[in-house]
Write a protein that holds these residues in place. Structure first.
Motif, PDB file in Angstrom:
ATOM      1  N   UNK A   1     -36.274  63.003 -70.417  1.00  0.00           N
ATOM      2  CA  UNK A   1     -35.759  62.794 -69.071  1.00  0.00           C
ATOM      3  C   UNK A   1     -34.371  62.214 -68.956  1.00  0.00           C
ATOM      4  N   UNK A   2     -33.598  62.207 -70.012  1.00  0.00           N
ATOM      5  CA  UNK A   2     -32.217  61.770 -69.894  1.00  0.00           C
ATOM      6  C   UNK A   2     -31.997  60.310 -70.215  1.00  0.00           C
ATOM      7  N   UNK A   3     -30.728  59.915 -70.155  1.00  0.00           N
ATOM      8  CA  UNK A   3     -30.328  58.566 -70.567  1.00  0.00           C
ATOM      9  C   UNK A   3     -29.366  57.967 -69.549  1.00  0.00           C
ATOM     10  N   UNK A   4     -29.598  56.706 -69.232  1.00  0.00           N
ATOM     11  CA  UNK A   4     -28.663  55.931 -68.415  1.00  0.00           C
ATOM     12  C   UNK A   4     -28.047  54.860 -69.299  1.00  0.00           C
ATOM     13  N   UNK A   5     -26.721  54.827 -69.354  1.00  0.00           N
ATOM     14  CA  UNK A   5     -26.006  53.870 -70.193  1.00  0.00           C
ATOM     15  C   UNK A   5     -25.145  52.994 -69.290  1.00  0.00           C
ATOM     16  N   UNK A   6     -25.477  51.719 -69.209  1.00  0.00           N
ATOM     17  CA  UNK A   6     -24.719  50.775 -68.398  1.00  0.00           C
ATOM     18  C   UNK A   6     -24.036  49.766 -69.308  1.00  0.00           C
ATOM     19  N   UNK A   7     -22.795  49.453 -68.995  1.00  0.00           N
ATOM     20  CA  UNK A   7     -22.104  48.455 -69.803  1.00  0.00           C
ATOM     21  C   UNK A   7     -20.660  48.292 -69.390  1.00  0.00           C
ATOM     22  N   UNK A   8     -19.958  47.416 -70.104  1.00  0.00           N
ATOM     23  CA  UNK A   8     -18.558  47.127 -69.808  1.00  0.00           C
ATOM     24  C   UNK A   8     -17.689  48.344 -70.066  1.00  0.00           C
ATOM     25  N   UNK A   9     -16.515  48.321 -69.499  1.00  0.00           N
ATOM     26  CA  UNK A   9     -15.540  49.377 -69.768  1.00  0.00           C
ATOM     27  C   UNK A   9     -15.121  49.330 -71.237  1.00  0.00           C
ATOM     28  N   UNK A  10     -14.826  50.507 -71.790  1.00  0.00           N
ATOM     29  CA  UNK A  10     -14.313  50.559 -73.152  1.00  0.00           C
ATOM     30  C   UNK A  10     -15.334  50.312 -74.232  1.00  0.00           C
ATOM     31  N   UNK A  11     -16.613  50.558 -73.937  1.00  0.00           N
ATOM     32  CA  UNK A  11     -17.653  50.331 -74.952  1.00  0.00           C
ATOM     33  C   UNK A  11     -18.168  51.635 -75.558  1.00  0.00           C
ATOM     34  N   UNK A  12     -17.488  52.742 -75.294  1.00  0.00           N
ATOM     35  CA  UNK A  12     -17.831  53.997 -75.959  1.00  0.00           C
ATOM     36  C   UNK A  12     -18.859  54.841 -75.246  1.00  0.00           C
TER      37      UNK A  12
ATOM     38  N   UNK B   1     -29.050  72.584 -70.792  1.00  0.00           N
ATOM     39  CA  UNK B   1     -28.114  71.726 -71.497  1.00  0.00           C
ATOM     40  C   UNK B   1     -28.120  70.323 -70.937  1.00  0.00           C
ATOM     41  N   UNK B   2     -26.952  69.730 -70.885  1.00  0.00           N
ATOM     42  CA  UNK B   2     -26.772  68.350 -70.437  1.00  0.00           C
ATOM     43  C   UNK B   2     -25.848  68.320 -69.215  1.00  0.00           C
ATOM     44  N   UNK B   3     -26.164  67.435 -68.285  1.00  0.00           N
ATOM     45  CA  UNK B   3     -25.289  67.173 -67.148  1.00  0.00           C
ATOM     46  C   UNK B   3     -24.880  65.703 -67.223  1.00  0.00           C
ATOM     47  N   UNK B   4     -23.586  65.468 -67.380  1.00  0.00           N
ATOM     48  CA  UNK B   4     -23.088  64.102 -67.578  1.00  0.00           C
ATOM     49  C   UNK B   4     -22.348  63.614 -66.348  1.00  0.00           C
ATOM     50  N   UNK B   5     -22.721  62.408 -65.874  1.00  0.00           N
ATOM     51  CA  UNK B   5     -22.071  61.792 -64.711  1.00  0.00           C
ATOM     52  C   UNK B   5     -21.532  60.431 -65.124  1.00  0.00           C
ATOM     53  N   UNK B   6     -20.216  60.321 -65.210  1.00  0.00           N
ATOM     54  CA  UNK B   6     -19.605  59.021 -65.457  1.00  0.00           C
ATOM     55  C   UNK B   6     -19.508  58.273 -64.129  1.00  0.00           C
ATOM     56  N   UNK B   7     -19.665  56.953 -64.178  1.00  0.00           N
ATOM     57  CA  UNK B   7     -19.710  56.124 -62.964  1.00  0.00           C
ATOM     58  C   UNK B   7     -20.792  56.628 -62.008  1.00  0.00           C
ATOM     59  N   UNK B   8     -21.976  56.863 -62.555  1.00  0.00           N
ATOM     60  CA  UNK B   8     -23.060  57.465 -61.784  1.00  0.00           C
ATOM     61  C   UNK B   8     -23.467  56.590 -60.604  1.00  0.00           C
ATOM     62  N   UNK B   9     -23.267  55.291 -60.710  1.00  0.00           N
ATOM     63  CA  UNK B   9     -23.634  54.383 -59.619  1.00  0.00           C
ATOM     64  C   UNK B   9     -22.688  54.480 -58.426  1.00  0.00           C
ATOM     65  N   UNK B  10     -21.577  55.214 -58.588  1.00  0.00           N
ATOM     66  CA  UNK B  10     -20.640  55.410 -57.484  1.00  0.00           C
ATOM     67  C   UNK B  10     -20.766  56.800 -56.864  1.00  0.00           C
TER      68      UNK B  10
ATOM     69  N   UNK C   1     -22.124  53.933 -66.460  1.00  0.00           N
ATOM     70  CA  UNK C   1     -21.475  53.174 -65.403  1.00  0.00           C
ATOM     71  C   UNK C   1     -21.330  51.717 -65.756  1.00  0.00           C
ATOM     72  N   UNK C   2     -20.600  51.022 -64.901  1.00  0.00           N
ATOM     73  CA  UNK C   2     -20.392  49.590 -65.035  1.00  0.00           C
ATOM     74  C   UNK C   2     -21.209  48.901 -63.947  1.00  0.00           C
ATOM     75  N   UNK C   3     -22.204  48.071 -64.303  1.00  0.00           N
ATOM     76  CA  UNK C   3     -23.080  47.469 -63.294  1.00  0.00           C
ATOM     77  C   UNK C   3     -22.344  46.579 -62.306  1.00  0.00           C
ATOM     78  N   UNK C   4     -21.152  46.112 -62.675  1.00  0.00           N
ATOM     79  CA  UNK C   4     -20.393  45.270 -61.754  1.00  0.00           C
ATOM     80  C   UNK C   4     -19.863  46.047 -60.559  1.00  0.00           C
ATOM     81  N   UNK C   5     -19.836  47.367 -60.674  1.00  0.00           N
ATOM     82  CA  UNK C   5     -19.271  48.195 -59.611  1.00  0.00           C
ATOM     83  C   UNK C   5     -20.316  48.704 -58.628  1.00  0.00           C
ATOM     84  N   UNK C   6     -21.557  48.319 -58.814  1.00  0.00           N
ATOM     85  CA  UNK C   6     -22.587  48.729 -57.870  1.00  0.00           C
ATOM     86  C   UNK C   6     -23.874  49.114 -58.566  1.00  0.00           C
TER      87      UNK C   6
END
Length: 334
Positions: free
Chosen positions: A30-41, A130-139, A178-183
């Motif tokens: 069912x996919x992956x959610x990756x939350x963390x600081x900017x610049x962490x890869x 395939x894969x659908x990638x959303x950067x900053x998904x919380x926005x 996404x970055x949790x600090x942004x929402x």
């Protein structure tokens, strides 16, 4: 154009890399959610994953990556339906994207030049299988979130407008970062991610130095750097392919199912999706380790990423969700 940074060359971030490997072994997780600081890869890992994914068999030129000639939608005009191997699609869904770009819409060029109503497929067509990638998904805008929820639930994209009535399969692994600090993420979308991991910046000087060295080598001596990590990437790809083959031959004992149910019950996880996801993730991890049956070690390793985002908030518990899961895992699986 440079090749993406090699997946195997990413320093640390073991949970993030493992979660992505598990979805490559069993996309139904069912996919992956990756939350963390900017610049962490986070984005680097997703784009690097594309090089590890086994190829798919698809009808050449089919806009929805159909596996068989008979699966090609009726609205697709194709004279020759030749089947060949192709890379697993990894599609970016950018912020601010329009609904027409996501779902597809009327092909304006054909409508104006030929006067015919033709469908122009969108990102959901390209991402099928395939894969659908959303950067900053919380926005992501709410109406796009609603659309993705509908398609993720049904596995089908339906377009009914401008005189068009189009349907096509759209089954994909959803990856968000996404970055949790942004929402915060909407609960309905959060529940659609099978696994969730938190990433942080490296905490040791040695790791930080190694990150700098590898990134500098990637940018200044690109070809040599890619050759250096080619063998490691190939090894991971071979392990993924082997795990896919052995996945459905693994033994799942009643004791393993009891452990999984006991964990979710004690954590108070909502619904039964947690149990099912934990089972699939543990099975994929066992296959990746080339083991023959699911054991407590496999459950213990994947429980935090499968359950941390399914917990109800406890105002009396200051520990993070990952720590709460780890605490219950040690209690139940001691």
């Amino acid at each position: 154009m440079k090749q993406p940074f090699p997946f195997s060359a990413i320093v640390g971030q073991d949970d993030m890399k493992l979660s992505m490997i598990l979805t490559a072994i069993d996309p139904t997780i069912g996919g992956v959610l990756v939350f963390g600081d900017r610049g962490t890869g986070k984005s680097t890992a997703v784009r690097a994953l594309a090089a590890l994914l086994p190829q798919i068999q698809r009808v050449e030129g089919c806009p929805v990556n159909s596996e068989k000639a008979e699966d090609v939608p009726v609205w697709v005009e194709m004279a020759d339906k030749k089947i060949s191997a192709a890379p697993t699609p990894v599609v970016d869904l950018p912020l601010g994207v329009t609904e027409d770009r996501v779902t597809g819409a009327l092909d304006i060029e054909k409508a104006l030049s030929n006067g015919e109503k033709a469908f122009q497929p969108g990102l959901l067509a390209r991402a099928n299988r395939g894969y659908l990638y959303i950067d900053e998904v919380n926005l992501l805008e709410d109406h796009i979130v609603d659309l993705l929820l509908d398609v993720a639930q049904s596995g089908e994209n339906v377009v009914e407008r401008e005189g068009l009535s189009i349907r096509h399969p759209s089954r994909f692994v959803l990856v968000g970062s996404g970055n949790p600090e942004e929402g915060e993420l909407r609960p309905q979308l959060l529940d659609r991610f099978g696994l969730s991991v938190d990433v942080t910046s490296p905490t040791t000087i040695e790791d930080r130095v190694e990150v700098i060295k590898r990134r500098d080598a990637y940018e200044t001596d690109h070809e040599a750097f890619m050759v250096r990590w080619k063998a490691e990437n190939a090894l991971v790809r071979t392990q993924i392919e082997s795990a896919r083959q052995s996945l459905h031959h693994l033994k799942t004992t009643d004791s393993a199912l009891t452990d999984i149910a006991a964990l979710c019950l004690k954590l108070g996880a909502d619904g039964l999706r947690g149990e099912l996801t934990l089972l699939k993730a543990a099975r994929a991890f066992a296959a990746y380790r080339d083991d023959t049956a699911i054991g407590r070690d496999h459950i213990r390793a994947v429980a935090p990423m499968a359950l941390r985002h399914r917990l109800r908030r406890d105002p009396l518990d200051d520990a993070g969700s990952g720590a709460r899961v780890a605490r219950v895992v040690e209690d139940v699986l001691a």
